[in-house]
Design a protein around this motif. Structure first.
Motif, PDB file in Angstrom:
ATOM      1  N   ARG A  93      -7.564 -12.916 -32.304  1.00 28.26           N
ATOM      2  CA  ARG A  93      -8.109 -13.679 -30.919  1.00 28.26           C
ATOM      3  C   ARG A  93      -6.830 -13.886 -30.124  1.00 28.26           C
ATOM      4  NH1 ARG A  93      -8.249 -18.351 -33.776  1.00 28.26           N
ATOM      5  NH2 ARG A  93      -7.048 -19.316 -33.011  1.00 28.26           N
ATOM      6  N   THR A  98     -13.428  -8.110 -26.720  1.00 27.95           N
ATOM      7  CA  THR A  98     -14.363  -8.464 -27.841  1.00 27.95           C
ATOM      8  C   THR A  98     -13.949  -7.155 -28.990  1.00 27.95           C
ATOM      9  OG1 THR A  98     -16.171  -8.872 -26.505  1.00 27.95           O
ATOM     10  CG2 THR A  98     -16.594  -8.656 -29.075  1.00 27.95           C
ATOM     11  N   GLU A 150     -10.227 -22.176 -30.984  1.00 28.04           N
ATOM     12  CA  GLU A 150     -10.603 -20.823 -32.329  1.00 28.04           C
ATOM     13  C   GLU A 150     -11.824 -20.777 -31.867  1.00 28.04           C
ATOM     14  OE1 GLU A 150     -10.787 -21.836 -36.127  1.00 28.04           O
ATOM     15  OE2 GLU A 150      -8.819 -22.629 -35.977  1.00 28.04           O
ATOM     16  N   LYS A 182     -14.720 -17.289 -29.734  1.00 27.20           N
ATOM     17  CA  LYS A 182     -14.435 -15.939 -29.871  1.00 27.20           C
ATOM     18  C   LYS A 182     -14.443 -15.014 -28.593  1.00 27.20           C
ATOM     19  CE  LYS A 182     -16.410 -14.543 -33.740  1.00 27.20           C
ATOM     20  NZ  LYS A 182     -15.596 -13.950 -34.287  1.00 27.20           N
ATOM     21  N   MET A 217      -8.188 -18.741 -25.014  1.00 29.19           N
ATOM     22  CA  MET A 217      -7.912 -17.732 -26.316  1.00 29.19           C
ATOM     23  C   MET A 217      -6.880 -18.036 -27.273  1.00 29.19           C
ATOM     24  SD  MET A 217     -10.296 -14.649 -25.990  1.00 29.19           S
ATOM     25  CE  MET A 217     -10.511 -14.764 -27.405  1.00 29.19           C
ATOM     26  N   THR A 224      -9.020  -7.362 -36.115  1.00 33.78           N
ATOM     27  CA  THR A 224      -9.104  -8.524 -37.489  1.00 33.78           C
ATOM     28  C   THR A 224      -9.666  -7.275 -38.365  1.00 33.78           C
ATOM     29  OG1 THR A 224     -10.309  -9.842 -35.708  1.00 33.78           O
ATOM     30  CG2 THR A 224     -10.889 -10.406 -37.770  1.00 33.78           C
ATOM     31  N   GLU A 251     -10.587  -8.014 -30.336  1.00 27.09           N
ATOM     32  CA  GLU A 251     -10.728  -8.855 -31.270  1.00 27.09           C
ATOM     33  C   GLU A 251     -11.012  -8.663 -32.937  1.00 27.09           C
ATOM     34  OE1 GLU A 251     -13.906 -11.893 -29.918  1.00 27.09           O
ATOM     35  OE2 GLU A 251     -12.352 -13.657 -30.976  1.00 27.09           O
ATOM     36  N   LYS A 252     -11.819  -7.926 -32.118  1.00 22.02           N
ATOM     37  CA  LYS A 252     -12.708  -6.920 -33.856  1.00 22.02           C
ATOM     38  C   LYS A 252     -11.806  -5.973 -33.985  1.00 22.02           C
ATOM     39  CE  LYS A 252     -15.919  -3.562 -34.255  1.00 22.02           C
ATOM     40  NZ  LYS A 252     -16.599  -2.464 -33.855  1.00 22.02           N
ATOM     41  N   TRP A 275     -17.829 -14.879 -25.721  1.00 21.26           N
ATOM     42  CA  TRP A 275     -18.153 -15.709 -25.331  1.00 21.26           C
ATOM     43  C   TRP A 275     -16.985 -16.562 -23.597  1.00 21.26           C
ATOM     44  CZ3 TRP A 275     -22.903 -16.479 -25.501  1.00 21.26           C
ATOM     45  CH2 TRP A 275     -23.725 -15.911 -26.469  1.00 21.26           C
ATOM     46  N   THR A 320      -9.043 -13.057 -38.213  1.00 23.35           N
ATOM     47  CA  THR A 320      -9.440 -14.193 -36.779  1.00 23.35           C
ATOM     48  C   THR A 320      -8.941 -14.606 -35.992  1.00 23.35           C
ATOM     49  OG1 THR A 320     -10.845 -14.959 -39.012  1.00 23.35           O
ATOM     50  CG2 THR A 320     -11.674 -15.500 -36.589  1.00 23.35           C
TER      51      THR A 320
END
Lengths: 113, 155
Positions: free
Chosen positions: B97, B75, A86, A88, A82, B82, B78-79, A91, B93
């Protein structure tokens, strides 16, 4: 069936509790420690000792050592990928699960079988 | 001995001062996101029990350290990160990450604590009371994890 339901409810509650603690904490590197909390083990070992006995739980815990080493490989890989690519988070983490399976079962086969 | 205790307390205070609690995250998280983590947490706990019954405790035990909710948590981090950046009019973004990556690095450190937890239960469960062993192993997990994090941060 009842035992599976109890495991599901207790497991869901304990895992969620540790996840919420992790959410609340900063810095993120510290919060990440709670991503490796022994939540599933805490939810399940008490019940296992009560129903199957302590030596059964001890055997499970011995295998859990291999699972924890696999977890380390999994989390290190996710962090590395990560930071450099780049991609997600969803994934990367899902694609790294075979790594966990490979290391965990590999160690079990070589060392614990 | 007293000097050693004082030094330990000072170290603990140093660690505590670096850690912040941010309750705003609770409001950012939707109910379905809590639900997903409950579902995955519950499922893997139930599945670990079924696997142990069908294939024996040797295989079932591996799943006590399965990263069940890791994808959902990463997730979410990350969300949220962001979104925070985008609220300030910046592209978030990369920040999202990086936050997920740092969190995963923390989990890698925590996994050493997880290993110590398993080691303690393996060694002491057959001879001592369940509650004492699980409590001791949890304290050991937290202590080892925090110490590794602290040492890593200072190096």
């Amino acid at each position: 069936m009842n035992q599976i339901l109890i495991r599901f409810l207790v497991g869901g509650a304990v895992v969620s509790a540790f996840a919420i603690i992790g959410d609340l904490l900063k810095p993120k590197s510290f919060a990440g420690l709670f991503g490796a909390a022994p939540s599933v083990a805490l939810a399940t070992l008490g019940l296992t000792i009560a129903t199957e006995g302590a030596s059964y739980a001890a055997t499970e815990s011995r295998s859990m050592i291999a699972g924890a080493i696999a977890f380390m490989a999994f989390a290190t890989c996710v962090s590395w990928v990560m930071m450099r690519f780049e991609l997600k988070a969803l994934w990367v983490t899902i694609c790294a699960i075979p790594l966990w399976l490979g290391v965990a079962f590999g160690l079990w086969y070589v060392w614990l079988k | 001995m007293a000097w050693g205790s004082i030094r330990t307390l000072v170290r603990l205070a140093e660690i505590a001062m670096q850690i912040k609690v941010d309750p705003s995250v609770i409001r950012q998280t939707r109910w379905n996101e809590y639900g997903i983590r409950f579902l995955f947490g519950g499922l893997i706990t139930a599945v670990a029990g079924i696997i142990a019954k069908d294939f024996g405790p040797g295989i079932g035990g591996l799943f006590l350290a399965f990263p069940a909710i890791f994808p959902a948590s990463a997730t979410l981090i990350e969300k949220h990160e962001t979104q925070k950046k985008e609220e300030k009019g910046l592209r978030g973004t990369r920040r999202g990450r990086e936050a997920a990556s740092v969190d995963a690095a923390g989990s890698a450190m925590g996994s050493v604590g997880l290993l110590v937890f398993a080691l303690i239960v393996w060694q002491f469960a057959p001879s001592y009371s369940t509650s004492i062993v699980l409590m001791g192993a949890t304290v050991a997990w937290l202590t080892v994890s925090v110490l590794i994090w602290y040492v890593r941060k200072r190096v």
